[in-house]
Write an enzyme that holds these catalytic residues in place. Structure first.
Site, short mmCIF file in Angstrom:
data_model
loop_
_atom_site.label_atom_id
_atom_site.label_comp_id
_atom_site.label_asym_id
_atom_site.label_seq_id
_atom_site.Cartn_x
_atom_site.Cartn_y
_atom_site.Cartn_z
CD GLU A 1 -2.20 2.75 -3.52
OE1 GLU A 1 -3.22 3.44 -3.72
OE2 GLU A 1 -1.70 2.59 -2.39
CG ASP B 1 -1.71 1.23 1.40
OD1 ASP B 1 -2.54 1.48 0.51
OD2 ASP B 1 -1.54 1.96 2.40
#
Length: 495
Positions: free
Chosen positions: A231, A195
């Site tokens: 990401e 993330d």
């Protein structure tokens, strides 16, 4: 597939999706039997954060080695992994390492220690190691620095005051994550979704790549087949560089979202029609393979942070299907956000509205979740629920199943080297070849609103046979005398 547990399927009637509910629905994703055509054919699931956390979204973790009790127990999780692996589904977990929760014991102990220091006294990590885990300073360096309790110290919290940023340069923090990754890998997971990798050292690509290299090397030393996708929400020239770390994938933001290449190709915008799509597919491969020749592209249409693709394409079922067809003929490992395959809707206004309950049925409420507490009421999808689409050969769900089956039957689609067939790329039509090992396939796109004829004579596709096709309804693509007769918005695979 991308699965939001809370909004998935509820096994115990508390209105919150849970791990047992996900196990109940695995046959929908993949029943493990190649001879059936009732399942979607997914071979991987990304579970969004499942660790204990005070928020509904759970991106602020308070315990890295447990399952949030709303979702179940470690034993439930072991059952899930076993059930997935039995069906050939690999499981990756969301892994936020940029920050913890402000309720994490590392942080609460560090703040408590700083509160006990006298004015001007420097923290001593031999007394409290956790003061090195975060970015503490006596100056409020910017608006993302917050007061550490009643002390004279501040801490960095790039995303939110209750998400204190970890100092990923700290060897002790890295040692913690070494142990934490082993904990999850020993439970049988197949990889990690990293993330917010752009913010490890905010917008410092060199340092962020170094963090990912450390993480990748550490994980791959334990299991070389572990899959890592990051990401990095930015432009393709920048996110491509993150592949230098050795990780397998970065999410391909250029093709996703409302103004991405796929949405534009489907909407028929001049510079990005079928020809534009074919152009960029080849260019993307050239760009990404410069940084890591073994990279796996990770394209998607929408995710939990953006409006769903059905909204972007104004709930036009033909456009939604065509977007799925373009996604499923791309290289790499495409990700599908839960509910995308039935045309679920969202609302842009806030994150909760993008994370509404999966619509399994509009008549049977068994297993339906309540969704996030702060989502707005009344976000209805104009399309039937999953149980109705199941029975309709022309539904969005049926199209997805066909697209995934075609993909799974032709490994060249995911793995092949792309060449554009220049003479067949014009306006709303395009063709590419993909070569994997000793096999070459052709993929031909007619994204026009009318039928189209594509003459294959004199091209690399001339002697190929029709392997399969994707059409909006039950029309068919025909190959006669070297010419493809293609209905509106159809895709043909030749071999």
């Amino acid at each position: 597939g991308q699965n939001r547990e809370r909004s998935g399927y509820d096994s115990d009637g508390d209105g919150i999706g849970d791990i047992q509910g996900l196990i109940d629905k695995l046959d929908y994703l993949n029943d493990g039997d190649d001879s059936t055509d009732t399942d979607l054919g997914c071979n991987g699931i990304w579970l969004m954060p499942i660790m204990p956390s005070p928020t509904y979204h759970k991106y602020d973790i308070s315990d890295y080695e447990n399952i949030d009790e709303q979702y179940g127990t470690i034993d439930d999780f072991k059952q899930l992994i076993e059930a997935c692996h039995k069906r050939g589904i690999r499981v990756i977990i969301d892994f936020p390492i940029n920050h913890t929760s402000s309720k994490h014991p590392w942080f609460t102990q560090a703040v408590e220690y700083l509160e006990g220091l006298s004015d001007g006294q420097q923290p001593d990590s031999s007394v409290c190691p956790y003061v090195d885990y975060y970015n503490f300073t006596t100056d409020q360096l910017s608006s993302v620095y917050y007061k550490a309790g009643s002390s004279n110290w501040y801490y960095e919290g790039k995303f939110w005051s209750e998400m204190p940023d970890l100092n990923l340069d700290c060897e002790a923090v890295r040692a913690e994550f070494d142990e934490i990754t082993s904990f999850w890998m020993d439970l049988g997971i197949d990889g990690f979704r990293m993330d917010g990798a752009k913010e490890y050292f905010s917008d410092n690509t060199t340092e962020n790549v170094e963090v990912l290299k450390w993480f990748n090397d550490m994980v791959k030393a334990k299991d070389e087949n572990s899959y890592i996708v990051a990401e990095v929400w930015t432009d393709r020239e920048t996110y491509a560089k993150y592949l230098e770390s050795g990780i397998d994938s970065v999410f391909n933001f250029d093709f996703g979202d409302g103004d991405g290449i796929i949405a534009n190709a489907v909407k028929g915008s001049s510079e990005s029609g079928a020809k534009g799509y074919a152009n960029v597919c080849g260019k993307m491969d050239e760009l990404l393979s410069q940084y890591n020749e073994n990279y796996i592209d990770a394209p998607f249409l929408s995710n939990h942070d953006m409006a769903r693709i059905a909204n972007t394409l104004v709930n036009d079922p033909d456009k939604i299907k065509t977007a799925a067809g373009l996604l499923m003929t791309m290289n790499g490992s495409p990700f599908v956000y839960y509910g995308e395959e039935i045309g679920m809707n969202s609302s842009r206004t806030k994150d909760e509205n993008k994370r509404i309950p999966m619509v399994w049925s509009k008549t049977d409420t068994t297993g339906m979740t309540k969704g996030p507490a702060d989502m707005d009421a009344g976000i209805e999808s104009p399309f039937p629920a999953e149980d109705e689409q199941e029975k309709d050969k022309d539904s969005i769900l049926s199209y997805y199943k066909n697209a995934l089956r075609l993909r799974n039957q032709n490994p060249e689609i995911a793995r092949g080297t792309i060449e554009k067939v220049e003479s067949l790329c014009k306006d709303s039509q395009a063709a590419i070849t993909k070569t994997y090992q000793d096999s070459t396939i052709g993929i031909v796109y007619n994204l026009g609103e009318g039928n189209g004829t594509v003459d294959l004579k004199g091209t690399a596709l001339e002697n190929m046979n029709l392997e399969g096709s994707l059409t909006l309804k039950e029309e068919t693509v025909q190959l006669k005398d070297g010419k493809l007769e293609m209905p509106a918005c159809s895709i043909a695979v030749l071999k």
